[in-house]
Enzyme design. Structure first.
Site, mmCIF file in Angstrom:
data_model
loop_
_atom_site.group_PDB
_atom_site.id
_atom_site.type_symbol
_atom_site.label_atom_id
_atom_site.label_comp_id
_atom_site.label_asym_id
_atom_site.label_seq_id
_atom_site.Cartn_x
_atom_site.Cartn_y
_atom_site.Cartn_z
ATOM 1 C CG ASP A 60 -0.214 -0.306 2.510
ATOM 2 O OD1 ASP A 60 0.965 0.084 2.638
ATOM 3 O OD2 ASP A 60 -0.804 -0.938 3.394
ATOM 4 C CG ASP A 62 1.162 3.960 4.507
ATOM 5 O OD1 ASP A 62 -0.061 3.845 4.641
ATOM 6 O OD2 ASP A 62 1.955 3.007 4.592
ATOM 7 C CG ASP A 146 8.476 0.576 12.420
ATOM 8 O OD1 ASP A 146 8.869 1.275 11.465
ATOM 9 O OD2 ASP A 146 7.676 -0.371 12.276
HETATM 10 P P1 ATP Z 1 3.618 -2.999 4.814
HETATM 11 O O1 ATP Z 1 4.393 -3.425 3.625
HETATM 12 O O2 ATP Z 1 3.203 -4.127 5.683
HETATM 13 O O3 ATP Z 1 2.495 -2.043 4.518
HETATM 14 P P2 ATP Z 1 4.684 -0.727 6.204
HETATM 15 O O4 ATP Z 1 6.066 -0.440 6.728
HETATM 16 O O5 ATP Z 1 4.167 0.201 5.160
HETATM 17 O O6 ATP Z 1 4.691 -2.231 5.707
HETATM 18 P P3 ATP Z 1 2.386 0.053 7.690
HETATM 19 O O7 ATP Z 1 1.709 -0.663 8.807
HETATM 20 O O8 ATP Z 1 1.654 0.283 6.419
HETATM 21 O O9 ATP Z 1 3.715 -0.759 7.426
HETATM 22 O O10 ATP Z 1 2.887 1.420 8.285
HETATM 23 C C1 ATP Z 1 3.377 2.494 7.505
HETATM 24 C C2 ATP Z 1 4.545 3.169 8.213
HETATM 25 O O11 ATP Z 1 4.107 3.714 9.474
HETATM 26 C C3 ATP Z 1 5.706 2.264 8.577
HETATM 27 O O12 ATP Z 1 6.586 2.087 7.505
HETATM 28 C C4 ATP Z 1 6.349 2.988 9.727
HETATM 29 O O13 ATP Z 1 7.120 4.088 9.292
HETATM 30 C C5 ATP Z 1 5.130 3.551 10.455
HETATM 31 N N1 ATP Z 1 4.640 2.612 11.495
HETATM 32 C C6 ATP Z 1 3.656 1.693 11.374
HETATM 33 N N2 ATP Z 1 3.468 1.010 12.521
HETATM 34 C C7 ATP Z 1 4.347 1.524 13.399
HETATM 35 C C8 ATP Z 1 4.642 1.264 14.767
HETATM 36 N N3 ATP Z 1 3.989 0.343 15.450
HETATM 37 N N4 ATP Z 1 5.614 2.007 15.357
HETATM 38 C C9 ATP Z 1 6.275 2.977 14.676
HETATM 39 N N5 ATP Z 1 6.050 3.253 13.388
HETATM 40 C C10 ATP Z 1 5.100 2.557 12.741
HETATM 41 MG MG MG Z 2 2.248 0.192 4.324
#
Ligand code: ATP
Ligand code: MG
Length: 443
Positions: A60, A62, A146
């Site tokens: 996705d 963001d 994170d």
């Molecule tokens: P995915 O490929 O699973 O979507 P993602 O890294 O994009 O991986 P998301 O859950 O979509 O994960 O979150 C988007 C962003 O928000 C992360 O890349 C990170 O920067 C931040 N984030 C999400 N969850 C947390 C958390 N629990 N603590 C700190 N930062 C977070």
């Molecule tokens: Mg994501």
């Protein structure tokens, strides 16, 4: 006069990275431009940037901006504000939702003069962040993410990637590194431990030394996460294209015991006798991976039934020893195991019901004479139950029963009716006859 040092990012210009707008979802690009035209700052961040740089298909996209949720609500007609713990906007297009968040600050040391509001970050007494709505600047936003590889910003202003924490180098080196002190970051939000494992498995990355060392120490923090959130995270972990490896990492970092204690206990005992590769659970994980790689649907209840199968069997043995019969022991053991598990990880009712049905069908499938097989066939969960039986067979459990059912299913209706009307022993092929007697014993 006190000077405040504002961290400067390493700027990776368009010519030095591989993110082209053509690979970003058209809707995300629309959102980014719309924000910029309205005078706001707008960047892509997180997994989208990370995966594009790695040449992978992002799950996705963001978006992050300095526009506040209320401003986003005014700017986008197709917008919904969601979340209490973490307030953000969902901009809805046909089938795609673009998540738009406002830059956050960590809420410490900030005051309302610079637009941040520390009162909007709420911590529990154990340090967990339970609300995170203090808005800030991009320079502040980066510190609450994170891992370094998740904290790269793709700026729509000039198509550059902004890197405040060395994420670009870590991405090239295949390293997952906590931003700041890992213990503190895991304490703030223990879900980060599961995320570290998810990314390690998904990307084939290593955990940086400190990020890794702390993981072994603080698994107990997982107990502080609400069972509902834990369920979502566990699904993301295991219903993935890397279920087998993810599971191995969960065990390796001693986290499985905090999530599925009954399963971990069993595996610890089982390991002494034979290889874990032979377990039903491993078969289920392999099955998930292959279904995902061929774009088939995956039923989480099926995996849960496999994860809790051994704890169920152990519980049944105890109940049997106390004089309960086959079906009673199954019913009571299922209640106990599901209830116990739900205290840690909330299993939604629709899943726990299916788990129970899959187990019950295992019991029903041992009855292979008379009217029973045809009756079971019409059970709405028959297919899941049969697939589960096949997995058990592959793990060395009840192979002869699975063979009987496979044969039964290969017959047409007339042949099936004929088969079950006859005494079963007369119809079982010679080579299976010995095994057939075992079929009638309880599982
Ligand atoms: P995915 O490929 O699973 O979507 P993602 O890294 O994009 O991986 P998301 O859950 O979509 O994960 O979150 C988007 C962003 O928000 C992360 O890349 C990170 O920067 C931040 N984030 C999400 N969850 C947390 C958390 N629990 N603590 C700190 N930062 C977070
Ligand atoms: Mg994501």
């Amino acid at each position: 006069m006190e000077t405040i040092s504002i961290p400067r990012p390493t700027i990776i210009p368009r010519s030095e990275h591989n993110i082209s707008r053509a690979r970003i979802s058209a809707n995300a690009v629309k959102v980014l431009y719309r924000l910029r035209q309205a005078g706001f700052r707008a960047c892509l961040v997180g997994g989208g940037v990370r995966d594009l740089i790695l040449g992978r298909e992002p799950k996705d996209f963001d978006v992050v901006t300095d526009a506040r949720p209320e401003q986003l609500y005014k700017l986008f007609r197709n917008c919904r504000l969601i979340g209490r713990r973490f307030r953000l906007a969902h901009v809805q297009f046909d089938r795609e939702i673009i998540e738009v968040a406002t830059f956050r600050s960590c809420g410490e040391g900030s005051d309302s003069d610079n637009g941040c509001d520390r009162h909007n970050v709420k911590r529990a007494t154990d340090g967990r962040i339970i609300r995170d709505n203090a808005y800030g600047s991009i320079e502040e936003d980066v510190w609450r993410r994170d891992f370094t590889i998740n904290a790269l910003y793709y700026d729509i202003e000039n198509f550059a990637v902004l890197d405040y924490v060395g994420g670009f180098i870590d991405l090239k080196a295949g390293l997952i590194r906590s931003i700041g002190d890992p213990t503190q970051r895991y304490k703030e939000d223990p879900v980060r431990m599961l995320r570290a494992i998810r990314f390690a498995a998904k990307l084939g990355f290593h955990l940086e030394n400190d990020t890794e060392a702390q993981l072994y120490q603080v698994g107990y923090l997982l107990r502080r996460i609400s069972p509902a959130r834990l369920f979502d995270e566990v699904l993301k972990l295991l219903i993935s294209g890397n279920a087998v490896y993810t599971f191995e990492l969960l065990r390796f970092y001693r986290l499985l015991g905090w999530l599925f204690p009954g399963t971990e206990n069993y595996l610890q005992k089982y390991y002494q006798h034979q290889s874990y590769q032979k377990t039903l659970l491993n078969e289920a994980l392999v099955n998930i991976e292959s279904r995902i790689s061929s774009s088939k649907s995956v039923n989480p209840a099926f995996l849960l039934a496999a994860l809790l199968w051994e704890p169920l069997k152990m519980q049944r043995q105890v109940l049997h020893a106390n004089g309960l019969d086959d079906s009673e022991s199954l019913r009571v053991a299922a209640d106990m195991v599901i209830q116990e598990q739900s205290r840690l990880i909330a299993l939604p009712r629709r899943y726990s019901l299916t788990v129970r049905e899959i187990w019950e069908i295992q019991q029903k499938m041992t009855m292979i004479s008379g009217k029973y097989p045809l009756q079971i066939l019409s059970h709405p969960r028959f297919r899941a139950g049969y697939d589960f039986l096949l997995l058990r067979a592959r793990a060395g459990e009840r192979a002869e029963l699975a063979e009987w059912w496979t044969n039964f299913l290969s017959l047409d209706e007339v042949e099936r009716a004929k088969l079950v009307r006859q005494p079963v022993t007369a119809k079982i092929p010679k080579k299976s006859r010995k095994a057939q007697t075992a079929v009638f014993q309880s599982q």
